[in-house]
Motif scaffolding. Structure first.
Motif, mmCIF file in Angstrom:
data_model
loop_
_atom_site.group_PDB
_atom_site.id
_atom_site.type_symbol
_atom_site.label_atom_id
_atom_site.label_comp_id
_atom_site.label_asym_id
_atom_site.label_seq_id
_atom_site.Cartn_x
_atom_site.Cartn_y
_atom_site.Cartn_z
ATOM 1 N N LEU A 171 18.168 61.192 9.130
ATOM 2 C CA LEU A 171 19.491 60.774 8.695
ATOM 3 C C LEU A 171 19.501 60.644 7.176
ATOM 4 C CD1 LEU A 171 20.627 58.043 11.262
ATOM 5 C CD2 LEU A 171 20.728 60.534 11.434
ATOM 6 N N SER A 172 20.649 60.880 6.596
ATOM 7 C CA SER A 172 20.789 60.664 5.154
ATOM 8 C C SER A 172 20.614 59.179 4.853
ATOM 9 C CB SER A 172 22.161 61.123 4.681
ATOM 10 O OG SER A 172 23.178 60.271 5.207
ATOM 11 N N ALA A 173 20.410 58.860 3.599
ATOM 12 C CA ALA A 173 20.244 57.455 3.210
ATOM 13 C C ALA A 173 21.479 56.644 3.590
ATOM 14 C CB ALA A 173 19.975 57.364 1.705
ATOM 15 N N GLY A 174 22.651 57.230 3.414
ATOM 16 C CA GLY A 174 23.875 56.531 3.772
ATOM 17 C C GLY A 174 24.004 56.322 5.271
ATOM 18 N N GLU A 175 23.703 57.365 6.065
ATOM 19 C CA GLU A 175 23.749 57.234 7.526
ATOM 20 C C GLU A 175 22.796 56.154 8.010
ATOM 21 O OE1 GLU A 175 24.471 61.340 9.770
ATOM 22 O OE2 GLU A 175 22.932 61.520 8.217
ATOM 23 N N ALA B 169 37.575 65.223 4.106
ATOM 24 C CA ALA B 169 37.592 65.975 2.853
ATOM 25 C C ALA B 169 36.184 66.386 2.445
ATOM 26 C CB ALA B 169 38.232 65.133 1.752
ATOM 27 N N LEU B 170 35.214 65.517 2.754
ATOM 28 C CA LEU B 170 33.813 65.823 2.448
ATOM 29 C C LEU B 170 33.199 66.767 3.473
ATOM 30 C CD1 LEU B 170 32.724 62.206 1.459
ATOM 31 C CD2 LEU B 170 32.772 64.169 -0.105
ATOM 32 N N ASP B 171 33.613 66.617 4.755
ATOM 33 C CA ASP B 171 33.035 67.424 5.829
ATOM 34 C C ASP B 171 34.043 67.526 6.972
ATOM 35 O OD1 ASP B 171 31.616 68.626 7.853
ATOM 36 O OD2 ASP B 171 30.205 66.973 8.154
ATOM 37 N N PRO C 34 29.360 56.989 -1.841
ATOM 38 C CA PRO C 34 30.733 57.497 -1.863
ATOM 39 C C PRO C 34 30.860 58.986 -1.558
ATOM 40 C CG PRO C 34 29.908 57.203 -4.103
ATOM 41 C CD PRO C 34 28.862 56.630 -3.179
ATOM 42 N N ARG C 35 29.752 59.708 -1.423
ATOM 43 C CA ARG C 35 29.799 61.145 -1.142
ATOM 44 C C ARG C 35 29.231 61.486 0.236
ATOM 45 N NH1 ARG C 35 33.335 63.672 -3.557
ATOM 46 N NH2 ARG C 35 32.195 65.612 -3.202
ATOM 47 N N ASP C 36 29.098 60.497 1.098
ATOM 48 C CA ASP C 36 28.510 60.727 2.421
ATOM 49 C C ASP C 36 29.621 60.694 3.468
ATOM 50 O OD1 ASP C 36 27.170 60.466 4.943
ATOM 51 O OD2 ASP C 36 25.363 59.882 3.857
#
Length: 514
Positions: free
Chosen positions: A289-293, A358-360, A327-329
């Motif tokens: 998982l990403s750091a944000g997830e 908008a991001l995905d 803010p970009r996740d």
């Protein structure tokens, strides 16, 4: 000097302390697993669950495509049983893991599994038990007695997995041994005649689950009773009462009781081995998982479990803090949208969903949460309700184009008409039927369809849809409502009386996913 010694000792401790594993996701045909574990162990766990599904499909002669991505079972692995009980809520000290059947969002929350010792691992046993329920209601929606459902789940939950890919089913349910020998006794007659069991005076945990496993195992393997099990199920499917079906299929209950107790005393019992060549599974994809997830996972797990108003307020504050850091996740903002919706913040939920998309544009949950918020707005609108529901439907239409077999767009297409008080078009009814085909384990959804079919005077179809709900032993008020509806259908040759119509019109707005 003292501070230097403390610093050195702290550095040594940090270097020697085991690092906490990163969050990983394992994606396979029927499951999505989230766990803080090694990739090796998570892959083994995922493979075992897929082989388990394949074994059940083989035994129940079920064929067909894998579910759509959002209709797989999500498994969240948390640190301990204490964590499971805290997430579950309530004061049930026996909770070792739990499963929630939901259209487009079924999930299980369990403690960490030791995949190398799956047959003895309590977490694994719990998960296999619950997935057996999930599978069987998906495979056959006919009425099944409680003892049969629980006995089958216990039978399959004790499965073991070999390193070569083979399995053994029907192993002794060792986790029920103490129950069988020391808990208040339950007789075969109590299982086969639920009215008999309900009359028993009991205050504590009894041997119901253990005796259900024993009877299921005995009827599966005992050569002298070959064919009786199939006969029993056939009689139930024809509408015969449970006690009558059991008496015709199995004969004298006292004789059966003695045979079952003798079976329990055997030194060895039969098992069902299945070779690896019969348990082929698809690919398993593991990703970190990403750091944000990862930071958002505690929020996600509690949101998926469901929160009350007080918990939702606390949770959305936590979700906002994580979103501010990432803010970009897109996945972070998708989870934020769910937390905002749960807290009653429709504008914020829509904004967070829009940010995620908008991001995905592939963030499925963002479409769902935006749709939920717009539907809640539409229900409260005092203006143009047609326009409001058309707008609310839009995120689900977009989701349907991306994932055609996701059940929620079909549910909410129907709801967009039903909530306006008009008669939904045939296409909407057909969509609701299809949603139940995709998620037959969601009894709330079954109830919605049953009510819709009653209003259309499609009584026989309504009975078929409602029976599993009515006979769900854990169904509570939903089961009572379904049983009441079936009783009314049996009394009225056609149509419904005014009181029933009014009640059904009100119930028609209480749809799955709300």
């Amino acid at each position: 000097m003292r501070s230097m010694i403390v610093a050195v000792l702290l550095a040594i401790f940090l270097q020697s302390a085991p690092a906490r594993a990163d969050w990983l996701q394992a994606s396979s045909d029927h499951f999505v697993i989230y766990a803080q574990d090694s990739e090796r162990d998570l892959r083994r766990f995922s493979e075992q669950l897929e082989r388990y599904h394949t074994a059940l499909a083989l035994l129940f002669n079920v064929t067909g495509p894998a579910p759509s991505p959002s209709n797989r079972v999500s498994v969240y692995v948390v640190a301990s049983m204490q964590a499971v009980r805290k997430i579950h809520g309530g004061d049930n000290k026996y909770i070792g893991g739990f499963y929630l059947p939901r259209a487009g969002g079924s999930l299980a929350i369990i403690p960490r599994v030791d995949a190398a010792k799956s047959a003895e691992d309590v977490s694994m046993v719990t998960l296999l038990h619950e997935y057996a329920h999930h599978f069987m209601i998906s495979a056959n929606s006919m009425q099944r007695p409680r003892w049969f459902s629980e006995g089958a789940a216990e039978f399959f939950s004790s499965s073991s997995f070999a390193a070569d890919g083979s399995m053994i089913l029907g192993r002794p349910a060792l986790h029920r041994a103490m129950e069988l020998f020391y808990s208040p006794d339950v007789k075969v007659a109590d299982l086969l005649d639920p009215t008999n069991y309900d009359k028993r005076a009991r205050r504590n945990y009894d041997a119901f689950y253990g005796k259900s496993w024993l009877l299921y195992h005995y009827l599966t393997f005992d050569a002298a009773r070959k064919g009786q099990f199939a006969r029993y199920l056939s009689l139930l499917d024809k509408g015969m009462a449970q006690r009558d079906a059991a008496a015709e299929a199995f004969g004298d209950f006292d004789v059966l009781e003695k045979d079952v107790e003798h079976y329990l005393m055997r030194r060895k019992i039969n098992v069902l081995p299945i070779g690896s060549e019969r348990l082929k599974i698809g690919d398993i994809v593991i990703r970190p998982l990403s750091a944000g997830e990862a930071a958002m996972m505690p929020v996600v797990i509690r949101s998926k479990r469901g929160v009350d108003a007080e918990a939702a307020t606390s949770l959305v504050a936590e979700a906002r803090n994580v979103a501010a850091l990432y803010p970009r996740d897109a996945a972070v903002f998708s989870a934020l949208a769910e937390a905002e919706y749960d807290a009653g913040n429709d504008s914020e939920a829509i904004a967070a969903a829009d940010a995620a998309l908008a991001l995905d544009p592939g963030q499925t949950n963002a479409y769902v949460q935006k749709g939920y918020a717009l539907f809640r707005r539409a229900a409260d609108t005092e203006g143009d309700r047609v326009a409001a529901y058309n707008k609310a439907r839009a995120p689900f239409v977009a989701l349907n184009k991306r994932e055609n077999d996701h059940p929620l767009p079909l549910v909410y297409y129907y709801r967009s008409f039903a909530e306006q008080g008009g008669e939904p078009p045939k296409l909407a009814i057909d969509g609701l039927v299809r949603a139940v085909e995709l998620a037959p384990f969601d009894f709330g959804l079954r109830m919605n369809l049953g009510e819709a079919l009653v209003r259309l005077d499609r009584k026989e179809e309504a009975r078929t849809i409602l029976r599993p709900v009515a006979f769900d032993p854990h169904g509570g008020g939903l089961a009572e409502r379904a049983a009441d509806m079936i009783a009314r259908l049996d009394k009225a040759p056609s149509g419904q009386d005014a009181e029933a119509e009014a009640r059904l019109d009100k119930a028609g707005t209480e749809l799955a996913g709300s």
